[in-house]
Design a protein around this motif. Structure first.
Motif, short mmCIF file in Angstrom:
data_model
loop_
_atom_site.label_atom_id
_atom_site.label_comp_id
_atom_site.label_asym_id
_atom_site.label_seq_id
_atom_site.Cartn_x
_atom_site.Cartn_y
_atom_site.Cartn_z
N PHE A 35 -15.02 43.11 -6.52
CA PHE A 35 -15.79 41.85 -6.69
C PHE A 35 -17.07 41.62 -6.90
N PRO A 36 -17.40 40.03 -7.68
CA PRO A 36 -19.23 40.34 -8.04
C PRO A 36 -19.72 39.96 -6.98
N ASN A 37 -21.34 40.46 -7.49
CA ASN A 37 -22.75 40.42 -6.30
C ASN A 37 -23.25 39.05 -7.42
N PHE A 38 -23.01 38.31 -7.89
CA PHE A 38 -23.92 36.67 -7.92
C PHE A 38 -22.27 35.97 -7.88
N GLU A 39 -23.26 34.54 -7.75
CA GLU A 39 -22.63 33.61 -7.47
C GLU A 39 -21.36 33.07 -8.59
N LEU A 44 -18.61 24.28 -10.38
CA LEU A 44 -17.50 24.54 -9.46
C LEU A 44 -17.00 24.03 -7.67
N MET A 45 -18.37 24.73 -7.35
CA MET A 45 -18.91 24.84 -5.76
C MET A 45 -18.93 23.02 -6.01
N ARG A 46 -19.43 22.47 -6.61
CA ARG A 46 -19.60 20.91 -6.13
C ARG A 46 -17.87 20.33 -6.09
N LEU A 47 -17.71 20.28 -6.81
CA LEU A 47 -16.05 19.81 -7.29
C LEU A 47 -15.24 20.49 -6.39
N VAL A 48 -15.40 21.06 -5.01
CA VAL A 48 -14.98 21.68 -4.28
C VAL A 48 -15.56 20.60 -3.12
N THR A 49 -16.71 20.70 -2.67
CA THR A 49 -17.38 19.91 -1.89
C THR A 49 -17.05 18.51 -2.19
N GLY A 231 -9.76 33.88 -7.76
CA GLY A 231 -10.59 34.72 -7.38
C GLY A 231 -11.10 35.82 -8.36
N LYS A 232 -10.86 36.34 -9.50
CA LYS A 232 -11.01 37.24 -10.42
C LYS A 232 -11.43 36.77 -11.42
N THR A 233 -10.95 35.74 -11.59
CA THR A 233 -11.21 34.49 -13.21
C THR A 233 -12.56 33.93 -12.65
N PHE A 234 -12.80 33.70 -11.52
CA PHE A 234 -13.99 32.27 -12.04
C PHE A 234 -15.34 32.51 -10.55
N HIS A 235 -14.85 33.93 -9.90
CA HIS A 235 -15.78 34.88 -9.24
C HIS A 235 -16.11 34.08 -7.95
N VAL A 236 -15.14 34.46 -6.99
CA VAL A 236 -14.85 33.76 -6.05
C VAL A 236 -14.02 34.21 -5.29
N THR A 237 -13.47 35.77 -5.26
CA THR A 237 -12.23 36.11 -4.58
C THR A 237 -12.25 35.88 -3.28
N PRO A 268 -8.71 21.70 -0.81
CA PRO A 268 -9.47 20.92 -1.56
C PRO A 268 -10.10 21.90 -2.67
N THR A 269 -9.67 23.40 -2.57
CA THR A 269 -9.94 23.92 -3.40
C THR A 269 -9.05 23.85 -4.67
N GLN A 270 -8.26 23.84 -4.23
CA GLN A 270 -6.32 23.19 -4.94
C GLN A 270 -7.18 22.55 -5.84
#
Length: 382
Positions: A35-39, A44-49, A231-237, A268-270
């Protein structure tokens, strides 16, 4: 309670948990788990919110949110030329592991044989065993972990219900070529064998190589459940959102299990992912992003004592340490943590009979600063 009969009597704590606990205990640089250790992208985060604020907080449809299913179908059509039916042939899952487990559960019965290529990710064989199936293990050969297709064909019997492949391949970082896929397709012609294709690293491929998805090969696609992972593609495992596509008759059986297993996936993630996929650059630029990290990592080890064969895909790199010691890989991996505060994964745990080839797996989905610290340690080992 004394008469509990375990379905996995020989199951032990996974190597990921063992190494992870030891790494935390010694405050080690962790290049072990994938898993990545960067955000992730703030967009994408804003789209979930926004999806939460827009009220998408109740159950999603069991098959998955329609906009996300539609976006995935369009992506596969554009990349691989295969059209999947948005209503009948795609389901959103709680990551790829759930998709794989559900597919095995849907089709494998007591005594059925499932061919697994080793080394293999550790979720396949337990799922087969839980469902009463028998894992038939076929070893991949050489530093590039090639499949001997003649050897594979010999292992096919009237009891063979399923074959599982993984490309790009974890833990080796290798790819199945077009010739490999054609050999597999030819081997399965005239059978009713189901294929699971684990393609979670589909967008992480290097050196102008091509990810040969099962979806590109008509006969393979007609018998396959293809599994992917956002999760693998967008760094959000940690979001645990994946998907699978399959012919309608296979997907119908898959959904019978899926509906009683998880029913539906985070809504919301979908919704956010559906919008994010509208810009193909978000996944098309991923290979270049990770190749820069791979190249930085391996080029900095040119003068080290490790033998490096560049990863072809995934965000893992194998290092051969045979020039340093004869010690087995599990012991050496533990010593790297306790003596040098660097964590990685020994490959023998994924092999038949824990065969030790003195190779360690390092995850380079890390920040430049983290990789630099790890490189300094590796270069110091003599």
């Amino acid at each position: 309670m004394k008469n509990i009969s375990s379905k996995l009597p020989n199951a032990k704590t996974t190597i990921f948990t063992t190494i992870g606990n030891l790494a935390r205990q010694h405050n080690a640089i962790d290049l072990s788990q994938g898993f990545p250790n960067f955000e992730a992208d703030s967009k994408l985060m804003r789209l979930v919110t926004k999806a939460m604020s827009d009220g998408y907080n109740q159950y999603a449809p069991m098959f998955g949110s329609f906009p996300l299913r539609e976006a995935i179908v369009q992506k596969i059509k554009a990349l691989h030329g295969k059209s999947y039916h948005v209503e009948k042939e795609i389901t959103i899952t709680v990551g790829a592991t759930q998709a794989i487990y559900t597919a095995i559960t849907a089709f494998v019965n007591q005594g059925d044989e499932v061919i697994v290529f080793k080394p293999a990710y550790d979720c396949y064989e337990p799922a087969i065993a839980i469902n009463g199936g028998v894992s038939i293990l076929v070893e991949m050969n050489g530093d590039r972990f090639k499949i001997d297709w003649e050897k594979f064909r010999v292992r096919i019997t009237p009891k063979t219900k399923m074959v599982i492949i993984n490309t790009p391949h974890n833990p080796s970082g290798t790819l199945l070529s077009k010739n490999d896929m054609l050999a597999l397709q030819q081997s399965l012609l005239g059978t009713d064998i189901i294929l699971i294709s684990d393609e979670v690293y589909e967008h992480i491929v290097f050196d102008d190589l091509t990810h040969e998805s099962v979806s590109r090969f008509p006969d393979l696609a007609s018998r396959s459940i293809v599994c992917g992972s956002f999760g693998k593609t967008f760094h959000v495992t940690g979001w645990k959102v994946g998907y699978c596509v399959a012919p309608a008759e296979l997907m119908q059986e898959f959904r019978k299990i899926h509906q009683f297993n998880v029913f539906s996936v985070d809504h919301p993630t979908q919704r956010a992912l559906a919008q994010y996929l509208q810009e193909p650059k978000h996944y098309l630029e991923l290979s270049d992003f990770y190749q820069k990290k791979r190249d930085y990592f391996i080029n900095a080890l040119n003068q080290s004592s490790f033998k490096v064969l560049p990863s072809q895909g995934t965000y893992f790199q194998l290092l051969d340490y045979s020039a340093l010691t004869d010690e087995n890989d599990v012991s050496y991996a533990q010593k790297l943590i306790t003596n040098h505060r660097l964590a990685c994964i020994p490959i023998s745990v994924f092999n038949i009979d824990q065969k030790d080839n003195q190779k360690l797996r390092f995850c380079f989905a890390k920040t430049q600063a983290t990789l630099k610290k790890a490189i300094n340690i590796l270069n110091s080992l003599k």
